[in-house]
Design a protein around this motif. Sequence first.
Motif, PDB file in Angstrom:
ATOM      1  N   VAL A 109       0.713  -1.117   0.081  1.00  0.00           N
ATOM      2  CA  VAL A 109       0.047  -0.048   0.103  1.00  0.00           C
ATOM      3  C   VAL A 109       1.031   1.329  -0.117  1.00  0.00           C
ATOM      4  O   VAL A 109       0.625   2.170  -0.810  1.00  0.00           O
ATOM      5  CB  VAL A 109      -1.118   0.007   1.274  1.00  0.00           C
ATOM      6  N   VAL A 110       1.956   1.523   0.772  1.00  0.00           N
ATOM      7  CA  VAL A 110       2.698   2.431   0.867  1.00  0.00           C
ATOM      8  C   VAL A 110       3.391   2.758  -0.237  1.00  0.00           C
ATOM      9  O   VAL A 110       3.530   3.798  -0.921  1.00  0.00           O
ATOM     10  CB  VAL A 110       3.628   2.168   2.083  1.00  0.00           C
ATOM     11  N   GLU A 111       3.919   1.343  -1.069  1.00  0.00           N
ATOM     12  CA  GLU A 111       4.555   1.850  -2.503  1.00  0.00           C
ATOM     13  C   GLU A 111       3.520   2.359  -3.475  1.00  0.00           C
ATOM     14  O   GLU A 111       4.096   3.315  -4.255  1.00  0.00           O
ATOM     15  CB  GLU A 111       5.099   0.389  -2.821  1.00  0.00           C
ATOM     16  N   ARG A 112       2.485   2.075  -3.447  1.00  0.00           N
ATOM     17  CA  ARG A 112       1.562   2.610  -4.272  1.00  0.00           C
ATOM     18  C   ARG A 112       0.986   3.824  -3.934  1.00  0.00           C
ATOM     19  O   ARG A 112       0.896   4.621  -4.806  1.00  0.00           O
ATOM     20  CB  ARG A 112       0.209   1.637  -4.203  1.00  0.00           C
ATOM     21  N   LEU A 113       1.259   4.339  -2.829  1.00  0.00           N
ATOM     22  CA  LEU A 113       0.818   5.714  -2.511  1.00  0.00           C
ATOM     23  C   LEU A 113       2.031   6.441  -2.912  1.00  0.00           C
ATOM     24  O   LEU A 113       1.824   7.688  -3.488  1.00  0.00           O
ATOM     25  CB  LEU A 113       0.589   5.857  -0.948  1.00  0.00           C
ATOM     26  N   ARG A 114       3.205   6.001  -2.839  1.00  0.00           N
ATOM     27  CA  ARG A 114       4.377   6.843  -3.065  1.00  0.00           C
ATOM     28  C   ARG A 114       4.364   6.975  -4.911  1.00  0.00           C
ATOM     29  O   ARG A 114       4.323   7.925  -5.377  1.00  0.00           O
ATOM     30  CB  ARG A 114       5.720   6.240  -2.872  1.00  0.00           C
ATOM     31  N   ALA A 115       3.887   6.066  -5.389  1.00  0.00           N
ATOM     32  CA  ALA A 115       3.776   5.843  -7.005  1.00  0.00           C
ATOM     33  C   ALA A 115       2.693   6.845  -7.280  1.00  0.00           C
ATOM     34  O   ALA A 115       2.746   7.543  -8.534  1.00  0.00           O
ATOM     35  CB  ALA A 115       3.565   4.522  -7.543  1.00  0.00           C
ATOM     36  N   TRP A 116       1.592   7.019  -6.413  1.00  0.00           N
ATOM     37  CA  TRP A 116       0.494   7.972  -6.722  1.00  0.00           C
ATOM     38  C   TRP A 116       0.849   9.191  -7.131  1.00  0.00           C
ATOM     39  O   TRP A 116       0.552   9.930  -7.886  1.00  0.00           O
ATOM     40  CB  TRP A 116      -0.455   7.684  -5.840  1.00  0.00           C
ATOM     41  N   HIS A 117       1.827   9.650  -6.239  1.00  0.00           N
ATOM     42  CA  HIS A 117       2.387  11.191  -6.298  1.00  0.00           C
ATOM     43  C   HIS A 117       3.683  11.097  -7.056  1.00  0.00           C
ATOM     44  O   HIS A 117       4.612  12.166  -6.835  1.00  0.00           O
ATOM     45  CB  HIS A 117       2.831  11.664  -5.020  1.00  0.00           C
ATOM     46  N   GLY A 118       4.028   9.966  -7.886  1.00  0.00           N
ATOM     47  CA  GLY A 118       5.043  10.222  -8.720  1.00  0.00           C
ATOM     48  C   GLY A 118       6.494  10.003  -8.359  1.00  0.00           C
ATOM     49  O   GLY A 118       7.630  10.293  -8.547  1.00  0.00           O
ATOM     50  N   ARG A 119       6.524   9.299  -7.051  1.00  0.00           N
ATOM     51  CA  ARG A 119       7.608   8.845  -6.431  1.00  0.00           C
ATOM     52  C   ARG A 119       7.824   7.337  -6.115  1.00  0.00           C
ATOM     53  O   ARG A 119       8.114   7.007  -4.904  1.00  0.00           O
ATOM     54  CB  ARG A 119       7.807   9.889  -4.962  1.00  0.00           C
ATOM     55  N   PRO A 120       8.047   6.551  -7.032  1.00  0.00           N
ATOM     56  CA  PRO A 120       8.186   5.279  -6.564  1.00  0.00           C
ATOM     57  C   PRO A 120       9.470   4.933  -6.186  1.00  0.00           C
ATOM     58  O   PRO A 120      10.685   5.721  -6.618  1.00  0.00           O
ATOM     59  CB  PRO A 120       8.096   4.658  -8.362  1.00  0.00           C
ATOM     60  N   ALA A 121       9.563   4.033  -5.179  1.00  0.00           N
ATOM     61  CA  ALA A 121      10.559   3.748  -4.349  1.00  0.00           C
ATOM     62  C   ALA A 121      11.531   2.473  -5.006  1.00  0.00           C
ATOM     63  O   ALA A 121      12.636   2.218  -4.658  1.00  0.00           O
ATOM     64  CB  ALA A 121      10.433   3.513  -3.167  1.00  0.00           C
ATOM     65  N   LEU A 122      10.909   1.843  -5.901  1.00  0.00           N
ATOM     66  CA  LEU A 122      11.414   0.385  -6.239  1.00  0.00           C
ATOM     67  C   LEU A 122      11.780   0.723  -7.728  1.00  0.00           C
ATOM     68  O   LEU A 122      11.280   1.292  -8.589  1.00  0.00           O
ATOM     69  CB  LEU A 122      10.266  -0.602  -6.173  1.00  0.00           C
ATOM     70  N   PRO A 123      12.775   0.026  -7.999  1.00  0.00           N
ATOM     71  CA  PRO A 123      13.251  -0.187  -9.634  1.00  0.00           C
ATOM     72  C   PRO A 123      12.111  -0.744 -10.449  1.00  0.00           C
ATOM     73  O   PRO A 123      11.547  -1.722  -9.614  1.00  0.00           O
ATOM     74  CB  PRO A 123      14.411  -0.811  -9.629  1.00  0.00           C
ATOM     75  N   ALA A 124      12.026  -0.601 -11.681  1.00  0.00           N
ATOM     76  CA  ALA A 124      11.204  -1.122 -12.368  1.00  0.00           C
ATOM     77  C   ALA A 124      11.368  -2.649 -12.528  1.00  0.00           C
ATOM     78  O   ALA A 124      10.335  -3.403 -12.778  1.00  0.00           O
ATOM     79  CB  ALA A 124      10.671  -0.435 -13.753  1.00  0.00           C
ATOM     80  N   ARG A 125      12.493  -3.142 -12.635  1.00  0.00           N
ATOM     81  CA  ARG A 125      13.027  -4.407 -12.899  1.00  0.00           C
ATOM     82  C   ARG A 125      13.335  -5.181 -11.670  1.00  0.00           C
ATOM     83  O   ARG A 125      13.987  -4.469 -10.782  1.00  0.00           O
ATOM     84  CB  ARG A 125      14.041  -4.343 -13.857  1.00  0.00           C
ATOM     85  N   LEU A 126      12.475  -6.305 -11.572  1.00  0.00           N
ATOM     86  CA  LEU A 126      12.878  -6.973 -10.257  1.00  0.00           C
ATOM     87  C   LEU A 126      14.018  -8.150 -10.626  1.00  0.00           C
ATOM     88  O   LEU A 126      14.049  -8.896 -11.205  1.00  0.00           O
ATOM     89  CB  LEU A 126      11.616  -7.888  -9.934  1.00  0.00           C
TER      90      LEU A 126
END
Length: 265
Positions: A140-157
């Motif tokens: 949930v927290v990661e999706r909230l960050r992405a909501w405001h354009g600040r993803p914490a995770l790299p796109a590739r896993l």
Amino acid sequence: MVGATISAWRPRLDGVVEVLHAHMTGHAYPMHAHDAWTLLIVDDGAVRYDLDRHERGAFGDLVTLLPPHVPHNGDSATPGGFHKRVFYLAPEVLPHALIGAAVDNPTLADPSLRSRVAGLHRVVRRPGEELEAQGRLADVVERLRAWHGRPALPARLDRAPAYRLRDLLEEHVVAGLSLGEAARVLHFHPAYLVRSFSREFGMSPHRYLVSRRVDLARRLIVTGEPLRSVAADSGFYDQPHLVRHFKRILGVSPRAFAPRGLPDA
């Protein structure tokens, strides 16, 4: 008629300082502020509130995130009042830089995110399900960050963290392991660990750990251990916790699985 039915508690979940479930009828919150992020979903009715001199609303599939230290009020926008569920998140859970973005855009129409927040509410009170709650909160927290354009995770896993986390869980099948502890040991963001693990193995770290505990429980049962001690010795919170997951995975209760004549004590 003015009334309120409220249930509030502090969960055993790092990053959440309070959970609130409330049915409000007729009460109007005056302007006030919190020292925590307010993550709000409304299950019935609608809430009207003012934030930064702008009128806002919370209802339906909307997820609302109100920033700390920013005053707001609130009252029902529907005659029958409203039902709401709230997580108050510690200030450090989200970056301070998100406060301005949350003031400008406190609501998101995202049924998937709303479903995830509701799912976290369902598990947060269940004893023995702490790892699942931690994983859901990280998502949930990661999706909230992405909501405001600040993803914490790299796109590739990367696949390697999934296997390192699996090995770590294997070392703590009975004692258990928090997601925060795993992140500190493995030096990866908690949400990244959950996503990498789930992508690689098709199940969450919590589901994996529970399945291994059920596996251990069945071994203890067939070797003749009394049923009343199996739950604790295989890492479950209590007997009902064991029974619920044992039946979910194997389709029968521990008692039905036990060899005939095995004593309960």
